[in-house]
Design a protein around this motif. Structure first.
Motif, short mmCIF file in Angstrom:
data_model
loop_
_atom_site.label_atom_id
_atom_site.label_comp_id
_atom_site.label_asym_id
_atom_site.label_seq_id
_atom_site.Cartn_x
_atom_site.Cartn_y
_atom_site.Cartn_z
N TYR A 104 32.10 21.42 57.84
CA TYR A 104 33.23 22.16 57.63
C TYR A 104 33.54 20.83 56.33
O TYR A 104 33.43 21.70 55.20
CB TYR A 104 34.29 22.71 58.13
N LEU A 105 34.39 20.27 56.33
CA LEU A 105 34.45 19.21 55.34
C LEU A 105 33.15 18.53 54.77
O LEU A 105 33.99 17.93 54.10
CB LEU A 105 35.99 17.60 56.34
N GLY A 106 32.51 17.96 55.40
CA GLY A 106 31.26 17.77 54.72
C GLY A 106 30.57 18.33 53.80
O GLY A 106 30.26 17.84 52.94
N VAL A 107 31.13 19.96 53.86
CA VAL A 107 30.26 21.11 53.29
C VAL A 107 31.30 20.99 51.90
O VAL A 107 30.51 21.07 51.26
CB VAL A 107 29.83 22.16 53.53
N LEU A 108 32.42 20.67 52.11
CA LEU A 108 33.19 20.80 51.12
C LEU A 108 32.85 19.73 50.24
O LEU A 108 33.13 19.75 49.04
CB LEU A 108 34.70 20.14 51.75
N ALA A 109 32.81 18.47 50.74
CA ALA A 109 32.66 17.31 50.19
C ALA A 109 31.26 17.05 49.56
O ALA A 109 30.64 16.69 48.31
CB ALA A 109 32.96 15.55 50.98
N LEU A 110 30.20 17.74 50.14
CA LEU A 110 29.26 18.45 48.56
C LEU A 110 29.55 19.01 48.35
O LEU A 110 28.04 19.38 47.25
CB LEU A 110 28.02 18.23 50.24
N ARG A 111 29.53 19.68 48.05
CA ARG A 111 30.08 21.03 47.22
C ARG A 111 30.69 20.17 45.97
O ARG A 111 30.16 21.20 44.93
CB ARG A 111 30.72 22.34 47.88
N GLU A 112 31.32 19.57 46.35
CA GLU A 112 32.92 19.05 45.28
C GLU A 112 31.72 17.69 44.50
O GLU A 112 31.68 17.83 43.28
CB GLU A 112 33.58 17.84 45.65
N ALA A 113 30.78 17.32 44.90
CA ALA A 113 29.54 16.62 44.67
C ALA A 113 28.80 17.12 43.66
O ALA A 113 28.09 16.98 42.50
CB ALA A 113 28.80 15.35 45.72
N LEU A 114 28.33 18.00 44.47
CA LEU A 114 27.00 19.29 43.25
C LEU A 114 27.48 20.08 42.44
O LEU A 114 26.46 19.90 41.53
CB LEU A 114 26.31 19.85 44.60
N ARG A 147 30.26 10.79 41.94
CA ARG A 147 29.88 11.89 42.60
C ARG A 147 28.94 11.69 43.63
O ARG A 147 28.48 11.99 44.62
CB ARG A 147 29.16 12.74 41.82
N ILE A 148 27.97 10.12 43.54
CA ILE A 148 27.47 10.15 44.29
C ILE A 148 27.88 9.61 45.74
O ILE A 148 27.50 10.42 46.75
CB ILE A 148 26.01 8.71 44.30
N LEU A 149 29.09 9.18 45.85
CA LEU A 149 30.05 8.65 47.02
C LEU A 149 30.37 9.80 47.88
O LEU A 149 30.02 9.94 49.03
CB LEU A 149 30.73 7.60 46.35
N GLU A 150 30.44 10.52 46.52
CA GLU A 150 31.74 12.07 47.56
C GLU A 150 30.30 12.79 48.39
O GLU A 150 30.75 13.48 49.39
CB GLU A 150 32.20 12.60 46.83
N GLY A 151 29.05 12.76 47.82
CA GLY A 151 28.07 12.98 48.43
C GLY A 151 27.86 12.39 49.58
O GLY A 151 27.27 13.46 50.48
N LEU A 152 27.95 10.93 49.59
CA LEU A 152 27.20 10.19 51.03
C LEU A 152 28.29 10.51 51.79
O LEU A 152 27.58 11.20 52.88
CB LEU A 152 27.28 9.00 50.39
N THR A 153 28.95 10.77 51.24
CA THR A 153 30.70 10.67 52.44
C THR A 153 30.34 12.02 53.07
O THR A 153 30.27 12.56 54.45
CB THR A 153 31.72 10.58 51.59
N GLY A 154 29.81 13.11 52.29
CA GLY A 154 30.28 14.38 52.91
C GLY A 154 28.56 14.70 53.97
O GLY A 154 28.52 15.08 54.82
N ALA A 155 27.22 13.82 53.52
CA ALA A 155 26.56 14.17 54.19
C ALA A 155 26.89 13.77 55.72
O ALA A 155 25.78 13.48 56.63
CB ALA A 155 25.11 13.51 53.41
N VAL A 156 27.28 12.22 55.90
CA VAL A 156 27.81 11.72 56.30
C VAL A 156 28.48 12.14 57.83
O VAL A 156 28.13 12.95 58.68
CB VAL A 156 28.27 10.00 56.64
N LEU A 157 29.97 13.26 56.72
CA LEU A 157 30.21 13.94 57.36
C LEU A 157 29.29 15.06 58.71
O LEU A 157 29.43 15.00 59.69
CB LEU A 157 31.77 14.30 56.80
N VAL A 158 28.73 15.86 57.89
CA VAL A 158 27.37 16.67 58.50
C VAL A 158 26.72 15.92 59.60
O VAL A 158 26.85 16.98 60.65
CB VAL A 158 27.13 17.21 56.74
N ALA A 159 26.42 15.32 59.60
CA ALA A 159 25.73 14.74 60.20
C ALA A 159 25.58 13.69 61.59
O ALA A 159 26.08 14.21 62.57
CB ALA A 159 24.87 12.99 59.82
N LEU A 160 27.56 13.09 61.05
CA LEU A 160 28.25 12.91 61.97
C LEU A 160 28.43 14.16 63.32
O LEU A 160 28.57 14.63 64.45
CB LEU A 160 29.26 12.07 62.47
N GLY A 161 28.71 15.60 62.54
CA GLY A 161 28.72 16.28 63.25
C GLY A 161 28.17 17.25 63.60
O GLY A 161 27.78 17.90 65.60
#
Length: 210
Positions: free
Chosen positions: A83-93, A188-202
């Protein structure tokens, strides 16, 4: 003394290995500045203290022995990370739409310390791997003859303190360059990467077998 030194060495290696706690701290530092990062580290450390106390009084052993409860905690924690990763990805996109909808100007902090603290705490308590880790690691470094409760709790507190110091260092470093990182494409790139990492870890947490 040797047992303490061995414990500190193993703990340092575990803590320095990037994982959900590191990703969460970086994300929340970008969103909430240094205060957000430090608050996240505080929540994570408190979560570890709770796990340490639960290990010392035997609750963790019951959690590990109860497969339905263990699986429920695992899936809840995994869902929260995703959930937190998706939020970060939304912010990045879609940064403009998200910030405009929240009434936040570009580059302004979007996460309060209280929310950052809560996210760090919930994230750590929702990770049953911490229970398995504490239950398997801490007893190995308790010398024969020591009181199990106090010895386990002391080592859990030391581990939580080391984690807090490490994550605060991360937060300070990220906050120092945060103004630059939050600008344009870099943020945006760093936020997207962080979001992707959180999703992957989840997803990895949900798929792992204990």
């Amino acid at each position: 003394m040797y047992a303490y030194l061995a414990f500190l060495g193993v703990s340092a290696m575990v803590i320095a290995t990037p994982g959900p706690d590191t990703a969460m701290t970086i994300r929340n530092t970008l969103l909430g500045g240094r205060a957000g990062g430090i608050s996240t580290a505080t929540g994570i450390a408190l979560g570890q203290l709770i796990w340490a106390l639960a290990t010392s009084i035997g609750i963790v052993a019951l959690l590990i022995a109860s497969k339905p409860v263990f699986v429920a905690v695992k899936y809840a924690g995994a869902a929260y990370l995703v959930y937190l990763g998706v939020l970060a990805l939304r912010e990045a996109l879609h940064p403009s739409a998200a910030r405009a909808g929240a009434g936040v100007r570009h580059g302004e902090r979007r996460l309060t310390p209280v929310r950052a603290f809560g996210q760090g705490l919930v994230s750590d308590l929702g990770n049953p791997k911490m229970a398995v880790f504490f239950a398997s690691l801490l007893p190995q470094f308790v010398p024969a003859g020591d009181a199990p409760f106090s010895a386990l709790l002391l080592r859990g507190c030391i581990f939580a303190l080391m984690t807090f110091v490490w994550l605060v260092a991360y937060a300070v470093v990220v906050a120092r360059v945060g103004d630059f990182l939050r600008r344009g494409a870099a943020g945006r790139i760093l936020e997207g990467l962080t979001g992707a990492v959180l999703v992957a870890l989840g997803l990895r947490l949900a798929a792992e077998q204990r």
